[in-house]
Motif scaffolding. Structure first.
Motif, PDB file in Angstrom:
ATOM      1  N   PRO A  90       0.755  -0.960  -0.115  1.00 16.08           N
ATOM      2  CA  PRO A  90      -0.275  -0.240   0.251  1.00 16.08           C
ATOM      3  C   PRO A  90       0.897   1.568   0.267  1.00 16.08           C
ATOM      4  O   PRO A  90       2.077   1.353   0.820  1.00 16.08           O
ATOM      5  CB  PRO A  90      -0.811  -0.234   1.457  1.00 16.08           C
ATOM      6  CG  PRO A  90      -1.322  -1.932   1.376  1.00 16.08           C
ATOM      7  CD  PRO A  90       0.572  -2.533   1.352  1.00 16.08           C
ATOM      8  N   ARG A  91       0.393   2.046  -0.592  1.00 17.44           N
ATOM      9  CA  ARG A  91       0.525   3.398  -1.062  1.00 17.44           C
ATOM     10  C   ARG A  91       2.174   3.651  -2.077  1.00 17.44           C
ATOM     11  O   ARG A  91       2.916   4.266  -2.019  1.00 17.44           O
ATOM     12  CB  ARG A  91       1.266   4.097   1.036  1.00 17.44           C
ATOM     13  CG  ARG A  91       0.337   4.665   1.584  1.00 17.44           C
ATOM     14  CD  ARG A  91       0.001   5.185   2.366  1.00 17.44           C
ATOM     15  NE  ARG A  91       1.153   6.532   2.293  1.00 17.44           N
ATOM     16  CZ  ARG A  91       1.928   6.823   2.501  1.00 17.44           C
ATOM     17  NH1 ARG A  91       2.628   6.282   3.816  1.00 17.44           N
ATOM     18  NH2 ARG A  91       2.606   8.017   2.210  1.00 17.44           N
ATOM     19  N   HIS A 121      -3.497   7.811  -0.579  1.00 17.36           N
ATOM     20  CA  HIS A 121      -4.729   7.257   0.773  1.00 17.36           C
ATOM     21  C   HIS A 121      -3.669   5.858   0.809  1.00 17.36           C
ATOM     22  O   HIS A 121      -3.282   5.163   0.135  1.00 17.36           O
ATOM     23  CB  HIS A 121      -5.862   6.494  -0.047  1.00 17.36           C
ATOM     24  CG  HIS A 121      -6.809   6.041   0.184  1.00 17.36           C
ATOM     25  ND1 HIS A 121      -6.831   4.401   0.795  1.00 17.36           N
ATOM     26  CD2 HIS A 121      -8.239   6.719   1.425  1.00 17.36           C
ATOM     27  CE1 HIS A 121      -8.340   4.705   1.563  1.00 17.36           C
ATOM     28  NE2 HIS A 121      -8.362   5.608   1.606  1.00 17.36           N
ATOM     29  N   GLU A 122      -4.256   5.014   1.918  1.00 15.57           N
ATOM     30  CA  GLU A 122      -3.330   3.837   2.292  1.00 15.57           C
ATOM     31  C   GLU A 122      -3.921   2.819   0.769  1.00 15.57           C
ATOM     32  O   GLU A 122      -3.003   1.636   1.702  1.00 15.57           O
ATOM     33  CB  GLU A 122      -3.374   3.921   3.893  1.00 15.57           C
ATOM     34  CG  GLU A 122      -5.213   3.880   4.088  1.00 15.57           C
ATOM     35  CD  GLU A 122      -5.771   2.969   5.211  1.00 15.57           C
ATOM     36  OE1 GLU A 122      -6.963   2.985   5.632  1.00 15.57           O
ATOM     37  OE2 GLU A 122      -4.473   3.786   6.845  1.00 15.57           O
ATOM     38  N   ASN A 123      -4.987   3.083   1.060  1.00 17.73           N
ATOM     39  CA  ASN A 123      -5.586   1.782  -0.247  1.00 17.73           C
ATOM     40  C   ASN A 123      -4.193   1.939  -1.292  1.00 17.73           C
ATOM     41  O   ASN A 123      -5.139   1.017  -1.648  1.00 17.73           O
ATOM     42  CB  ASN A 123      -6.837   1.465  -0.485  1.00 17.73           C
ATOM     43  CG  ASN A 123      -7.002   0.323  -0.465  1.00 17.73           C
ATOM     44  OD1 ASN A 123      -6.380  -0.610  -0.274  1.00 17.73           O
ATOM     45  ND2 ASN A 123      -8.591  -0.167  -1.264  1.00 17.73           N
ATOM     46  N   MET A 124      -4.141   3.088  -1.816  1.00 21.82           N
ATOM     47  CA  MET A 124      -3.463   3.339  -3.150  1.00 21.82           C
ATOM     48  C   MET A 124      -2.274   2.529  -3.286  1.00 21.82           C
ATOM     49  O   MET A 124      -1.315   2.908  -2.750  1.00 21.82           O
ATOM     50  CB  MET A 124      -3.237   4.731  -3.478  1.00 21.82           C
ATOM     51  CG  MET A 124      -3.692   4.903  -4.713  1.00 21.82           C
ATOM     52  SD  MET A 124      -2.996   7.231  -4.721  1.00 21.82           S
ATOM     53  CE  MET A 124      -4.492   7.354  -4.209  1.00 21.82           C
ATOM     54  N   ARG A 125      -1.602   2.284  -4.545  1.00 23.29           N
ATOM     55  CA  ARG A 125      -0.842   2.034  -5.116  1.00 23.29           C
ATOM     56  C   ARG A 125      -0.386   2.551  -6.600  1.00 23.29           C
ATOM     57  O   ARG A 125      -1.697   2.313  -7.894  1.00 23.29           O
ATOM     58  CB  ARG A 125      -0.329   0.599  -5.526  1.00 23.29           C
ATOM     59  CG  ARG A 125      -0.276  -0.395  -4.474  1.00 23.29           C
ATOM     60  CD  ARG A 125      -1.314  -1.071  -4.178  1.00 23.29           C
ATOM     61  NE  ARG A 125      -1.614  -2.393  -3.211  1.00 23.29           N
ATOM     62  CZ  ARG A 125      -2.501  -2.481  -1.543  1.00 23.29           C
ATOM     63  NH1 ARG A 125      -3.125  -1.816  -2.215  1.00 23.29           N
ATOM     64  NH2 ARG A 125      -1.978  -3.273  -1.212  1.00 23.29           N
ATOM     65  N   GLY A 154      -7.524  -3.514  -2.903  1.00 23.82           N
ATOM     66  CA  GLY A 154      -6.584  -3.075  -3.631  1.00 23.82           C
ATOM     67  C   GLY A 154      -6.525  -2.173  -4.900  1.00 23.82           C
ATOM     68  O   GLY A 154      -7.344  -2.412  -5.476  1.00 23.82           O
TER      69      GLY A 154
END
Length: 217
Positions: free
Chosen positions: A18-19, A157-161, A122
């Motif tokens: 994540p991130r 955002h913590e759920n983003m790649r 995710g």
């Protein structure tokens, strides 16, 4: 002669924490649509969601390449359309550029965060053609945009790649400062070297440095 190690794309996905953030570079002699749509297939098969940011019809160009190569085009791709006219996928937001770049970029970031926050899986956010937008700006605006984008990368955002697909030839013309600012913020950098292969040039994982990622889908 040194042998380059290989790893399959499905085995690389676990490294996208994540991130995480990265850039995939290509030049005009390469067909990036071949890698992009193989990547999309791997992500969707791996249980991730995808949000594409389409700057100036770049996604339609890559889709055209993938179709000619007889690759699978996933249905229902979520797309934020930024400039341009050709719609690909499910357009969830259209953003027209104004003379005030900050408003445009903030709206893009707000839209991304809204979509990501609504997903339980995710999410990979994949901009294509962002270098074309930066090329339209005057130097002062371009540098401010680059600094704003690095902030978006590091405070995502913590759920983003995030994985950017970028034309290196256009990217180099954004000097001074802009390429260095943005590349410094990225956790990995890769380069497309064939229709099914990218080579990792920068990574936080020493075991992946110099390794070829093979898109065998």
């Amino acid at each position: 002669m040194e042998t380059v190690q290989e790893i399959k794309i499905r085995d690389v996905l676990k490294f996208f924490v994540p991130r995480s953030s990265g850039i995939v570079f290509y030049d005009s002699k390469i067909h990036p649509g071949s890698i992009l749509f193989r990547f999309l297939k791997a992500l969707l098969s791996g249980g991730f969601s995808v949000l594409l940011l389409d700057y100036f019809d770049t996604l339609s160009l890559m889709k055209y390449q993938a179709e000619i190569l007889d690759l699978e085009i996933p249905e229902g791709l979520k797309v934020v359309k930024i400039g341009g006219e050709i719609e690909v996928g499910e357009i969830i937001e259209k953003i027209i550029f104004s003379e005030t770049y900050q408003i445009d970029l903030r709206k893009v970031c707000e839209t991304i965060n809204s979509v990501v926050a609504s997903e339980e899986k995710g999410v990979f956010v994949i901009p294509v053609g962002i270098e074309k937008y930066l090329a339209l700006l005057e130097l002062h605006e371009r540098i401010q945009a680059a600094l704003f984008l690095t902030k978006c990368v590091t405070l995502s955002h913590e759920n983003m790649r995030k994985v950017w697909f970028v034309n290196r030839e256009v990217w180099h013309e954004l000097r001074p400062f802009v390429p260095g600012f943005i590349e410094e913020s990225m956790l990995f950098i890769a380069e497309i070297i064939g229709q099914k292969r990218v080579r990792i040039k920068k990574t936080i994982y020493p075991e992946l440095l110099g390794v070829d990622v093979v898109f065998d889908l």
